[in-house]
Scaffold this active site. Structure first.
Site, PDB file in Angstrom:
ATOM      1  N   ARG A  18       0.788  -1.193  -0.071  1.00  0.00           N
ATOM      2  CA  ARG A  18      -0.018   0.130   0.000  1.00  0.00           C
ATOM      3  C   ARG A  18       0.895   1.119   0.015  1.00  0.00           C
ATOM      4  O   ARG A  18       1.317   1.844   1.107  1.00  0.00           O
ATOM      5  CB  ARG A  18      -1.007  -0.022   1.099  1.00  0.00           C
ATOM      6  CG  ARG A  18      -1.810   1.207   1.246  1.00  0.00           C
ATOM      7  CD  ARG A  18      -2.904   1.109   2.262  1.00  0.00           C
ATOM      8  NE  ARG A  18      -3.605   2.148   2.766  1.00  0.00           N
ATOM      9  CZ  ARG A  18      -4.499   2.383   3.694  1.00  0.00           C
ATOM     10  NH1 ARG A  18      -4.610   1.291   4.607  1.00  0.00           N
ATOM     11  NH2 ARG A  18      -5.212   3.520   3.516  1.00  0.00           N
ATOM     12  N   ASP A  61       1.964   5.103  -0.187  1.00  0.00           N
ATOM     13  CA  ASP A  61       1.205   6.340   0.105  1.00  0.00           C
ATOM     14  C   ASP A  61       1.213   7.296  -1.160  1.00  0.00           C
ATOM     15  O   ASP A  61       1.681   7.128  -2.063  1.00  0.00           O
ATOM     16  CB  ASP A  61       1.914   7.099   1.313  1.00  0.00           C
ATOM     17  CG  ASP A  61       1.776   6.251   2.568  1.00  0.00           C
ATOM     18  OD1 ASP A  61       0.680   5.350   2.755  1.00  0.00           O
ATOM     19  OD2 ASP A  61       2.811   6.323   3.351  1.00  0.00           O
ATOM     20  N   TYR A  96      13.024  -0.813  -1.605  1.00  0.00           N
ATOM     21  CA  TYR A  96      12.745   0.580  -1.773  1.00  0.00           C
ATOM     22  C   TYR A  96      14.046   1.316  -2.065  1.00  0.00           C
ATOM     23  O   TYR A  96      14.981   0.947  -1.419  1.00  0.00           O
ATOM     24  CB  TYR A  96      11.865   1.107  -0.673  1.00  0.00           C
ATOM     25  CG  TYR A  96      10.635   0.787  -0.651  1.00  0.00           C
ATOM     26  CD1 TYR A  96       9.647   1.536  -1.054  1.00  0.00           C
ATOM     27  CD2 TYR A  96      10.180  -0.348   0.268  1.00  0.00           C
ATOM     28  CE1 TYR A  96       8.325   1.480  -0.926  1.00  0.00           C
ATOM     29  CE2 TYR A  96       8.861  -0.722   0.536  1.00  0.00           C
ATOM     30  CZ  TYR A  96       7.830   0.464   0.044  1.00  0.00           C
ATOM     31  OH  TYR A  96       6.478   0.005  -0.066  1.00  0.00           O
ATOM     32  N   ARG A 153      10.184   6.165   5.007  1.00  0.00           N
ATOM     33  CA  ARG A 153      10.389   7.557   5.090  1.00  0.00           C
ATOM     34  C   ARG A 153      10.859   7.828   6.393  1.00  0.00           C
ATOM     35  O   ARG A 153      11.501   8.943   6.672  1.00  0.00           O
ATOM     36  CB  ARG A 153       9.004   8.187   4.902  1.00  0.00           C
ATOM     37  CG  ARG A 153       8.776   8.200   3.183  1.00  0.00           C
ATOM     38  CD  ARG A 153       7.344   8.489   2.671  1.00  0.00           C
ATOM     39  NE  ARG A 153       6.912   9.887   3.025  1.00  0.00           N
ATOM     40  CZ  ARG A 153       5.722   9.983   3.273  1.00  0.00           C
ATOM     41  NH1 ARG A 153       4.778   9.380   2.927  1.00  0.00           N
ATOM     42  NH2 ARG A 153       5.515  11.444   3.678  1.00  0.00           N
TER      43      ARG A 153
END
Length: 259
Positions: A50, A52, A123, A208
């Site tokens: 999911r 953002d 990522y 993040r």
């Protein structure tokens, strides 16, 4: 019913993340509309994660089910006129916005699951230091100096922990905040920095928040002892602020049954 995996990539700038939500345009909404139109039946996809609002993906997987044949009528099975899913890439792409691109569609076992079947994800987070119009919404412009060596020393500590509650949004629907981080490091790239992190799973906002905390290490606001204390506190308020979504990319998702 036959289950299919679909591999895609997208620029998340114009979207409120992957998952369908009311009063907001999402990647999943656009994909489901395209799939339903192309295959002439209602299609609901389920994604591998999911992402953002504003987050990008160079590799993303979802699964969906198709009704290939109708029930028997007059003793004969009537095959529905469903376009061949294995030759559907160009057709689906023609129905999608330019920011979303399908790479391939392939059959999987009915039990295969895009979210729970993944064993590893990776990522990248992109940082640049000078104004560049071609990196707008695709990298974070940071004004200042960072000690990459110090940030990498702290990043290497992540593989020694399993509970990453301090880097997770609160009130999420996950049953555990445990993750296994395989690697995490910064490297110089394109006159900026690229952060890479691989793990078996990620919590909401985790990458993040990690980068935001490591930035404080690079600014000499925190040291390694402080970083350890933050992780061990399991308290999100002790970690750094989340860096902007524009620099974050989901780049790799691994399944034992996908080549």
């Amino acid at each position: 019913m036959q289950r299919y995996f679909i591999e895609l990539s997208y620029d998340g700038t114009a979207y409120h993340g992957w998952q369908i939500q009311p009063n907001a345009t999402t990647v999943q909404e656009c994909l489901d509309k395209a799939l339903s139109t192309y295959f002439r039946q209602p299609v609901a996809s389920l994604g591998c994660g999911r992402t953002d609002s504003g987050v990008h993906a160079t590799q993303f997987y979802a699964h969906f089910d198709l009704e290939i044949a109708n029930e028997e009528a007059f003793g004969e099975k009537i095959t529905a006129k469903v376009p061949d899913p294995l030759r559907s890439v160009s057709g689906i792409n023609s129905l999608l916005p330019y920011q979303i691109a399908v790479k391939r569609v392939f059959e999987v076992d009915h039990e295969a699951h895009a979210r729970f079947g993944a064993t590893e994800r990776a990522y990248h987070y992109q940082i640049h230091f000078h104004k560049d119009p071609f990196k707008l919404n695709r990298s974070w412009l940071y004004k200042g100096e960072l000690d990459m060596e110090a940030m990498n020393e702290a990043a290497q500590l992540l593989s020694g922990y399993t509970d990453f509650s301090c880097f997770s949004k609160s009130n999420t629907q996950t049953f555990t905040n445990n993750c296994k981080v395989m690697e995490a490091f910064f490297e110089k790239k394109d006159e900026g920095l690229q952060f890479t992190i691989r793990a078996d799973r990620f919590l909401r906002n985790m990458v993040r928040a990690i980068v935001g905390t490591l930035i404080r290490i690079g600014k000499k606001e925190l040291d390694l002892a402080d970083f350890k204390e933050i992780v061990e506190s399991k308290n999100r308020s002790n970690a750094g602020q989340s860096v902007p979504a524009c620099g974050l990319y989901l780049v790799n998702v691994i399944y034992p049954f996908v080549k």
